[in-house]
Design an enzyme around this catalytic site. Structure first.
Site, PDB file in Angstrom:
ATOM      1  N   HIS A  55      46.940  39.867  32.038  1.00  0.00           N
ATOM      2  CA  HIS A  55      47.175  38.106  31.705  1.00  0.00           C
ATOM      3  C   HIS A  55      47.675  37.977  30.442  1.00  0.00           C
ATOM      4  O   HIS A  55      47.107  37.974  29.377  1.00  0.00           O
ATOM      5  CB  HIS A  55      45.509  37.533  32.006  1.00  0.00           C
ATOM      6  CG  HIS A  55      45.666  35.975  31.871  1.00  0.00           C
ATOM      7  ND1 HIS A  55      44.831  35.323  32.424  1.00  0.00           N
ATOM      8  CD2 HIS A  55      46.537  35.191  31.342  1.00  0.00           C
ATOM      9  CE1 HIS A  55      45.057  33.918  32.281  1.00  0.00           C
ATOM     10  NE2 HIS A  55      46.188  33.811  31.762  1.00  0.00           N
ATOM     11  N   GLU A  61      48.975  37.828  35.725  1.00  0.00           N
ATOM     12  CA  GLU A  61      48.134  36.507  36.098  1.00  0.00           C
ATOM     13  C   GLU A  61      48.652  35.764  34.893  1.00  0.00           C
ATOM     14  O   GLU A  61      48.909  35.968  33.688  1.00  0.00           O
ATOM     15  CB  GLU A  61      46.888  36.591  35.935  1.00  0.00           C
ATOM     16  CG  GLU A  61      46.142  37.422  36.959  1.00  0.00           C
ATOM     17  CD  GLU A  61      44.555  37.558  36.605  1.00  0.00           C
ATOM     18  OE1 GLU A  61      44.033  37.318  35.457  1.00  0.00           O
ATOM     19  OE2 GLU A  61      43.877  38.002  37.295  1.00  0.00           O
ATOM     20  N   HIS A  99      36.476  38.318  38.601  1.00  0.00           N
ATOM     21  CA  HIS A  99      35.845  37.818  37.408  1.00  0.00           C
ATOM     22  C   HIS A  99      34.279  38.334  37.735  1.00  0.00           C
ATOM     23  O   HIS A  99      33.738  37.866  38.474  1.00  0.00           O
ATOM     24  CB  HIS A  99      35.853  36.273  37.244  1.00  0.00           C
ATOM     25  CG  HIS A  99      35.916  35.761  36.018  1.00  0.00           C
ATOM     26  ND1 HIS A  99      37.180  35.658  35.313  1.00  0.00           N
ATOM     27  CD2 HIS A  99      35.070  35.448  34.982  1.00  0.00           C
ATOM     28  CE1 HIS A  99      36.870  35.248  33.953  1.00  0.00           C
ATOM     29  NE2 HIS A  99      35.411  35.044  33.641  1.00  0.00           N
TER      30      HIS A  99
END
Length: 250
Positions: free
Chosen positions: A44, A76, A200
């Protein structure tokens, strides 16, 4: 079918960035993860480059192309023009679009599909033109109508935000209704023709119940918990442990 495991390298990059030194090696640990059976690598790249740096992207792309051509690169990010340019250059197999403010410490909520459906439809078309599968970060709150809007954007998948589920790691009675809401969201998505990712705060302990409730889970992207375990078990053994938790034969 067991879920595939994509190893998120952000926590490794954050540790590296504490010093002006090239270790721990993001690509080196990515190589160990893929050698140990991970199906892909996730990053990310935030605008401030506080963990993954833009310069990491071509290195990871080359690692996959040269040594692990069967693996996937998942990037991401929030769909700015800069993020699109990064993806166009790195050519990830999958792009996961998240609704993050650049100042956020980490992703902590899914898209408001009612509010952003039209925007996402326009954005997704751009990523499809450069050959990316598109996944949308989604709250797993059981909102069936929101799932239908997500499908209408042209996305291929949703990624269930599992932070609230993972947050109750020591309170199973509070985790149970959150798990059921995640499952209801997944059921609606699968019925609509969307594949399901999740990520997550997933761990070796909470992955099996998630897999049991969502047996058609396509992929999990795991960084923080996996990196923490790697400090104790090493990256290779940690990847094997997480693969087993995903239902894979190791």
């Amino acid at each position: 079918m067991p879920a595939k495991l994509s190893v998120n390298l952000n926590a490794i990059a954050m540790l590296r960035n504490r010093r002006d030194l090239p270790w721990p090696s993001v690509a080196g640990l990515g190589r160990i993860a893929l050698s140990s059976g991970a199906s892909g690598l996730t990053v990310h790249p935030r605008p401030d480059q506080r963990h993954i740096r833009f310069s990491d992207l071509p290195v990871i792309r080359a690692l996959i192309d040269d040594e692990f051509p069967q693996a996937e690169f998942n990037i991401e990010g929030y769909p700015t023009d800069e993020f699109f340019d990064l993806c166009a250059a790195a050519e990830p197999e999958q792009v996961t679009l998240v609704p993050d403010d650049p100042a956020q410490a980490t992703s902590d909520h899914g898209w408001d599909f009612r509010r952003h459906g039209d925007l996402l439809g326009e954005v997704i078309a751009k990523y499809k033109k450069i050959g990316c599968r598109v996944s949308l970060f989604a709250d797993g709150d059981g909102d069936v109508e929101a799932v239908a809007i997500a499908k209408a954007t042209g996305a291929d998948r949703i990624e269930l935000y599992t932070g609230p589920y993972g947050g109750f790691y020591d309170q199973p009675e509070r985790a149970a209704p959150i798990l059921e809401a995640l499952g209801k969201t997944a059921d609606a998505a699968l019925a609509a023709g969307l594949a399901i990712n999740a990520g997550h705060d997933l761990t070796v302990a909470n992955l099996p119940p998630l897999m049991k409730r969502i047996p058609k889970l396509a992929e999990v992207s795991i960084g923080h918990g996996l990196t923490a375990d790697a400090l104790e078990y090493g990256m290779a053994e940690t990847v094997r442990r997480f693969r087993r938790a995903c239902g894979q034969t190791v």
